[in-house]
Design a protein around this motif. Structure first.
Motif, short mmCIF file in Angstrom:
data_model
loop_
_atom_site.label_atom_id
_atom_site.label_comp_id
_atom_site.label_asym_id
_atom_site.label_seq_id
_atom_site.Cartn_x
_atom_site.Cartn_y
_atom_site.Cartn_z
N LYS A 196 -10.90 -3.79 -1.26
CA LYS A 196 -10.26 -3.63 0.05
C LYS A 196 -8.96 -2.83 -0.11
O LYS A 196 -8.42 -2.70 -1.23
CB LYS A 196 -9.92 -5.00 0.66
N THR A 197 -8.43 -2.34 1.01
CA THR A 197 -7.21 -1.53 0.97
C THR A 197 -5.97 -2.40 1.18
O THR A 197 -6.09 -3.56 1.61
CB THR A 197 -7.24 -0.47 2.09
N LYS A 251 -3.99 -1.95 3.51
CA LYS A 251 -3.93 -2.22 4.96
C LYS A 251 -4.66 -3.55 5.25
O LYS A 251 -4.18 -4.39 6.04
CB LYS A 251 -4.60 -1.07 5.71
N ASP A 311 -4.45 3.33 2.73
CA ASP A 311 -5.85 3.22 2.28
C ASP A 311 -5.96 3.05 0.76
O ASP A 311 -7.05 3.03 0.19
CB ASP A 311 -6.67 4.42 2.76
N THR A 312 -4.80 2.89 0.09
CA THR A 312 -4.82 2.61 -1.36
C THR A 312 -5.55 1.29 -1.60
O THR A 312 -5.39 0.34 -0.82
CB THR A 312 -3.37 2.46 -1.87
N LEU A 313 -6.32 1.25 -2.69
CA LEU A 313 -7.02 0.00 -2.99
C LEU A 313 -6.03 -1.08 -3.42
O LEU A 313 -5.07 -0.79 -4.15
CB LEU A 313 -8.04 0.22 -4.11
#
Ligand SMILES: Cc1ncc(COP(=O)(O)O)c(C=O)c1O
Length: 485
Positions: free
Chosen positions: A16-17, A19, A61-63
């Protein structure tokens, strides 16, 4: 007592990100989530980790696996409670608890095992000794030395002359009204924001309560709306010193004089409060206090009435004791009540009186602490503090500004998830079924707003340092995620 969060509300999968992680954190209000992969615990990510990564140029959107802490504290789920507690600190506030396969099955944090109550009494002075004295001597009913001593000491503390101790704050109001001659058909003005006992006591007498809006700055009865609601039947005004802040007494007394009205102050919540240097409860023809378990000083259940005149005082003494003549036993000149305080209650009261200054000072210190935390968030109107007032800060209450990203009820829910009890401001009287059909010319704009947005925080004088740290941290966590979302 545990908060209601389940471990699943703290978990996020590694693909997941950040966010998504912010959304999980926003919902759980803990400032942290635990990262899993194929069900196994592989990391921990806090709102601070996410903030730092955003500052360093990473996108939403970084993991989550790119920003999580890979070195972190976790413990086997069967670790003894004492050892788990030892590992918790201001830097490690949440510890995932895992099974033998490293699957997270539970978590530990300060607020999971501890809930800070909105209010609790402090009874570790002479309370037990004085109550034991009552029991040892057999003076457990309303005869006995503690009742008179408590009346004298509390009256002296406030600067009042005539004091009548009674069994609770509600009957104190009723006794005051009856002793002053309030009767069927009279109208009595009462503020919209108060505990229901204020209006109930008026209704008991057969008088008509006229509900009046409060003013925006002190949250107490509005002077403008008092004037608006006076009729030929108005006999009295009942100002309520709400949450410990005094009413505008000079102006109220002037209105009363102009219209020949009685003043009955409801000072249940305002022990220690002062108006222009003078204790509340010493302005009106009568004033009442409550010593319920959550009040600034307590007798368990209990109350007191102050009177201005000897005549009203003597009437009240008779009314308190079944209306029985003071000179002729079992002769009744009027229909009275049994509103007597017991010696046991008064014994507790005498012990509490020995610490009343300490309690009021602690309440005011606590208010200063909360003011500094809430001011930092920028989204609260702090409790009233007129320059002419000493606020007794019975129950610290502030107003959450509208449209600030979180509702009052969401905030209360999130505080509870952090182990902190809070309380909503009273519902406005004019909205509730028994009271909504009484006549009034007020529109209740201010009471509605304060009631919808107001929140009270834990206000016990014996609140601990670690509870205060937890409350401060809870506000930071909640409002950081409000700002981030
Ligand atoms: C404003 C006010 N009036 C009256 C009362 C009634 O006091 P008691 O609960 O002692 O009957 C209370 C509190 O409980 C109160 O807050």
């Amino acid at each position: 007592m545990q908060n209601s969060l389940d471990i699943n509300e703290l978990l996020i999968h590694s693909d997941k990100t950040i966010k998504d992680a912010l959304a999980v954190i926003e919902k759980n209000a803990q400032g942290v989530c635990f990262v899993t992969e194929k069900g196994l615990l592989i990391g921990v990510v806090t709102d601070g980790d996410i903030r730092r990564s955003l500052i360093n140029g990473k996108g939403l959107d970084t993991l989550v696996s790119d920003v999580m802490q890979k070195q972190f504290t976790s413990l086997p789920v069967n670790t003894p409670q004492a050892e788990v507690q030892k590992k918790l600190s201001s830097s490690i506030r949440h510890i995932p608890l895992v099974d033998e396969n490293n699957i997270p099955v539970d978590y530990a944090c300060f607020s999971r095992t501890h809930r800070t109550p909105i209010m609790q009494p402090l009874l570790n002075g002479n309370e037990l000794a004085y109550v034991s004295d009552c029991i040892n001597t057999g003076w457990i009913s309303s005869q006995g030395a503690y009742v008179k001593r408590f009346e004298k000491e509390f009256a002296e503390y406030c600067g009042a002359q005539y004091a009548v101790a009674v069994s609770n704050g509600t009957v104190a109001l009723h006794l005051a009204l009856v002793a002053l001659g309030i009767k069927e058909g009279d109208e009595v003005l009462v503020p919209d924001l108060t505990f229901a006992a204020s209006i109930n006591a008026i209704i008991y007498t057969g008088a008509i309560p006229v509900i009046v809006d409060v003013d925006k700055t002190t949250w107490t009865i509005s002077l403008e709306d008092i004037e608006k609601n006076i009729t030929s039947k108005t006999r009295a005004i009942m100002p309520v010193h709400l949450y410990g802040h005094p009413c505008h007494m000079d102006e109220i007394m002037a209105i009363a004089k102009k219209h020949n009205l009685l003043i009955i102050e409801d000072a249940a919540e305002a022990i220690g409060a002062k108006y222009k240097g003078q204790h509340v409860g010493t302005f009106g023809e009568a004033a009442t206090f409550s010593f319920f378990g959550n009040k600034t000083i307590t007798t368990g259940e209990g109350g007191m009435v102050f009177f201005k005149t000897k005549e009203a005082y003597e009437t009240a003494l008779v009314l308190r004791d079944h209306g029985m003549s003071k000179t002729k036993k079992y002769w009744h000149d009027m229909v009275g009540f049994n509103y007597r305080m017991t010696n046991l209650q008064a014994a507790i009261g005498c012990a509490q009186m020995e610490r009343i200054n300490e309690f009021v000072t602690e309440k005011r210190k606590l208010a200063a602490f909360y003011n500094s935390i809430l001011a930092e968030t920028g989204v609260f109107e702090l409790p009233p503090q007129a320059e002419w007032a000493v606020n007794g800060y019975w129950l610290y209450t502030a107003v959450l500004k509208e449209n600030c990203g979180i509702t009052r009820d969401e905030l209360m829910d999130k505080m509870l998830k952090n182990g902190v009890e809070t309380r909503a401001v009273f519902f406005p009287l004019h909205e509730m079924p028994p009271y909504k059909n009484y006549p009034t010319k007020s529109n209740f704009k201010n009471a509605d707003y304060i009631s919808q947005q107001g929140i009270s925080l834990p206000s016990s004088v014996n609140i601990t340092e670690s509870e205060l740290v937890n409350i401060k941290q809870a506000f930071h966590t909640i409002f950081d995620s409000v700002k981030a979302s």
